[in-house]
Motif scaffolding. Structure first.
Motif, PDB file in Angstrom:
ATOM      1  N   ILE A  13      47.846  93.941  67.595  1.00  0.00           N
ATOM      2  CA  ILE A  13      47.356  92.749  67.770  1.00  0.00           C
ATOM      3  C   ILE A  13      47.670  92.481  66.324  1.00  0.00           C
ATOM      4  CG2 ILE A  13      44.802  91.659  67.535  1.00  0.00           C
ATOM      5  CD1 ILE A  13      43.929  93.775  69.219  1.00  0.00           C
ATOM      6  N   GLU A  14      47.922  90.860  66.650  1.00  0.00           N
ATOM      7  CA  GLU A  14      47.997  90.454  64.870  1.00  0.00           C
ATOM      8  C   GLU A  14      46.767  89.600  64.568  1.00  0.00           C
ATOM      9  OE1 GLU A  14      49.647  86.092  63.748  1.00  0.00           O
ATOM     10  OE2 GLU A  14      50.543  87.119  65.381  1.00  0.00           O
ATOM     11  N   PHE A  15      46.120  90.064  63.586  1.00  0.00           N
ATOM     12  CA  PHE A  15      44.495  90.505  62.747  1.00  0.00           C
ATOM     13  C   PHE A  15      45.247  89.102  61.715  1.00  0.00           C
ATOM     14  CE2 PHE A  15      43.223  93.732  65.335  1.00  0.00           C
ATOM     15  CZ  PHE A  15      41.699  92.984  66.115  1.00  0.00           C
ATOM     16  N   GLN A  16      44.722  87.835  61.548  1.00  0.00           N
ATOM     17  CA  GLN A  16      44.590  87.573  60.330  1.00  0.00           C
ATOM     18  C   GLN A  16      43.209  86.674  60.346  1.00  0.00           C
ATOM     19  OE1 GLN A  16      46.695  83.110  61.410  1.00  0.00           O
ATOM     20  NE2 GLN A  16      47.570  84.737  62.202  1.00  0.00           N
ATOM     21  N   ILE A  17      42.865  86.303  58.831  1.00  0.00           N
ATOM     22  CA  ILE A  17      41.875  85.635  58.117  1.00  0.00           C
ATOM     23  C   ILE A  17      42.018  84.318  59.003  1.00  0.00           C
ATOM     24  CG2 ILE A  17      40.897  85.005  55.979  1.00  0.00           C
ATOM     25  CD1 ILE A  17      41.209  87.794  54.850  1.00  0.00           C
ATOM     26  N   GLY A  18      41.159  83.625  58.951  1.00  0.00           N
ATOM     27  CA  GLY A  18      40.972  82.240  59.848  1.00  0.00           C
ATOM     28  C   GLY A  18      40.278  81.782  59.710  1.00  0.00           C
ATOM     29  N   VAL A  19      39.748  80.434  60.232  1.00  0.00           N
ATOM     30  CA  VAL A  19      38.819  79.722  60.501  1.00  0.00           C
ATOM     31  C   VAL A  19      39.423  78.711  61.425  1.00  0.00           C
ATOM     32  CG1 VAL A  19      37.133  79.518  58.484  1.00  0.00           C
ATOM     33  CG2 VAL A  19      39.247  77.496  58.671  1.00  0.00           C
ATOM     34  N   ILE A  20      37.720  78.485  62.707  1.00  0.00           N
ATOM     35  CA  ILE A  20      38.531  77.814  64.050  1.00  0.00           C
ATOM     36  C   ILE A  20      38.890  76.676  63.578  1.00  0.00           C
ATOM     37  CG2 ILE A  20      35.747  76.935  63.652  1.00  0.00           C
ATOM     38  CD1 ILE A  20      36.111  77.541  66.967  1.00  0.00           C
ATOM     39  N   GLU A  21      38.387  75.797  62.416  1.00  0.00           N
ATOM     40  CA  GLU A  21      38.994  73.788  62.605  1.00  0.00           C
ATOM     41  C   GLU A  21      39.585  74.269  61.866  1.00  0.00           C
ATOM     42  OE1 GLU A  21      36.499  75.596  58.477  1.00  0.00           O
ATOM     43  OE2 GLU A  21      35.942  76.623  60.684  1.00  0.00           O
ATOM     44  N   GLN A  22      40.827  75.131  61.392  1.00  0.00           N
ATOM     45  CA  GLN A  22      41.886  75.231  60.643  1.00  0.00           C
ATOM     46  C   GLN A  22      42.220  76.104  61.662  1.00  0.00           C
ATOM     47  OE1 GLN A  22      42.097  74.652  56.487  1.00  0.00           O
ATOM     48  NE2 GLN A  22      44.527  73.910  56.905  1.00  0.00           N
ATOM     49  N   LEU A  23      42.951  76.363  62.843  1.00  0.00           N
ATOM     50  CA  LEU A  23      44.200  77.394  63.220  1.00  0.00           C
ATOM     51  C   LEU A  23      45.128  77.315  62.819  1.00  0.00           C
ATOM     52  CD1 LEU A  23      42.138  77.659  67.029  1.00  0.00           C
ATOM     53  CD2 LEU A  23      42.011  78.702  65.037  1.00  0.00           C
ATOM     54  N   ALA A  24      45.964  79.111  62.140  1.00  0.00           N
ATOM     55  CA  ALA A  24      47.280  78.764  61.179  1.00  0.00           C
ATOM     56  C   ALA A  24      47.716  79.196  62.471  1.00  0.00           C
ATOM     57  CB  ALA A  24      47.386  79.647  60.709  1.00  0.00           C
ATOM     58  N   PHE A  25      48.612  78.015  63.966  1.00  0.00           N
ATOM     59  CA  PHE A  25      49.423  78.803  64.761  1.00  0.00           C
ATOM     60  C   PHE A  25      49.921  77.090  65.257  1.00  0.00           C
ATOM     61  CE2 PHE A  25      45.933  82.319  65.158  1.00  0.00           C
ATOM     62  CZ  PHE A  25      46.754  82.738  65.220  1.00  0.00           C
ATOM     63  N   PRO A  26      51.115  77.222  65.563  1.00  0.00           N
ATOM     64  CA  PRO A  26      51.675  76.241  66.029  1.00  0.00           C
ATOM     65  C   PRO A  26      50.838  75.643  67.604  1.00  0.00           C
ATOM     66  CG  PRO A  26      53.671  77.801  65.993  1.00  0.00           C
ATOM     67  CD  PRO A  26      52.324  78.482  65.801  1.00  0.00           C
ATOM     68  N   ASP A  27      51.246  74.141  67.702  1.00  0.00           N
ATOM     69  CA  ASP A  27      50.652  73.012  68.649  1.00  0.00           C
ATOM     70  C   ASP A  27      51.469  74.479  70.351  1.00  0.00           C
ATOM     71  OD1 ASP A  27      50.749  71.785  66.778  1.00  0.00           O
ATOM     72  OD2 ASP A  27      51.091  70.277  68.177  1.00  0.00           O
ATOM     73  N   GLN A  28      50.738  74.622  71.115  1.00  0.00           N
ATOM     74  CA  GLN A  28      51.127  74.496  72.126  1.00  0.00           C
ATOM     75  C   GLN A  28      51.098  76.412  72.208  1.00  0.00           C
ATOM     76  OE1 GLN A  28      53.142  71.875  74.702  1.00  0.00           O
ATOM     77  NE2 GLN A  28      51.475  70.981  74.520  1.00  0.00           N
ATOM     78  N   THR A  29      50.397  77.437  71.332  1.00  0.00           N
ATOM     79  CA  THR A  29      50.728  78.252  71.010  1.00  0.00           C
ATOM     80  C   THR A  29      50.273  79.306  72.544  1.00  0.00           C
ATOM     81  OG1 THR A  29      51.100  78.206  68.728  1.00  0.00           O
ATOM     82  CG2 THR A  29      50.937  80.829  69.701  1.00  0.00           C
ATOM     83  N   PHE A  30      49.206  79.619  72.749  1.00  0.00           N
ATOM     84  CA  PHE A  30      48.719  80.369  74.167  1.00  0.00           C
ATOM     85  C   PHE A  30      47.945  80.088  75.474  1.00  0.00           C
ATOM     86  CE2 PHE A  30      47.446  80.828  69.001  1.00  0.00           C
ATOM     87  CZ  PHE A  30      47.670  82.810  68.846  1.00  0.00           C
ATOM     88  N   ASP A  31      48.260  81.163  76.078  1.00  0.00           N
ATOM     89  CA  ASP A  31      48.104  80.871  77.565  1.00  0.00           C
ATOM     90  C   ASP A  31      46.294  80.900  77.706  1.00  0.00           C
ATOM     91  OD1 ASP A  31      50.962  80.818  78.456  1.00  0.00           O
ATOM     92  OD2 ASP A  31      50.738  82.640  77.827  1.00  0.00           O
TER      93      ASP A  31
END
Length: 152
Positions: free
Chosen positions: A37-55
């Protein structure tokens, strides 16, 4: 851990939390179980993932911490990172005022599932459904609910 088990080695699972200690604890737990699992520090209002990454985006036991404007901002970010027709699943504690017996003393404030479903729907998600798990009569667990929806 359960999500990673279900998607297997062919899937990708990422976890975020704003707390360094929570991320360190999650990384250690995943390493002990040899779960990728890739864990990272982050917040819901600024997700550090590209558009349309997840199913699928699965939010567990945290939405009750957010004020309404941040919930809306977070749902917009979730919609951004979800693929078309991607699924959103939110699990949260039931609202404190709706609890009885020992469960009423549980510390977390919780969410009213119908209110949460309305916010999800207002954010543009479709096929919004709710389900609640009632705690056993003598449990201090407050009960939980789920809101499931699809990106339109």
């Amino acid at each position: 851990m359960e999500v990673a088990r279900r998607v297997g080695r062919a899937g990708r699972v990422a976890g975020i939390d704003p707390g360094r200690q929570q991320i360190a604890r999650a990384r250690a737990k995943a390493a002990r179980r040899d779960v990728p699992i890739e864990f990272q520090i982050g917040v819901i209002e600024q997700l550090a993932f590209p558009d349309q990454t997840f199913d699928v985006v699965f939010s567990t036991l945290m939405v009750h911490h957010l004020p309404a404007p941040l919930k809306r901002q977070g749902l917009a970010e979730i919609a951004r990172v979800l693929k078309p027709r991607g699924r959103l699943v939110i699990a949260d504690f039931t609202h404190k005022k709706e609890r009885q017996d020992q469960a009423a003393r549980f510390h977390a404030g919780g969410s009213r599932m119908q209110n949460l479903a309305a916010i999800v729907s207002d954010a543009g998600f479709e096929s919004v459904e709710t389900e609640e798990m009632q705690p056993s009569r003598f449990s201090s667990f407050p009960g939980a609910g789920f809101v499931c929806a699809y990106k339109s």
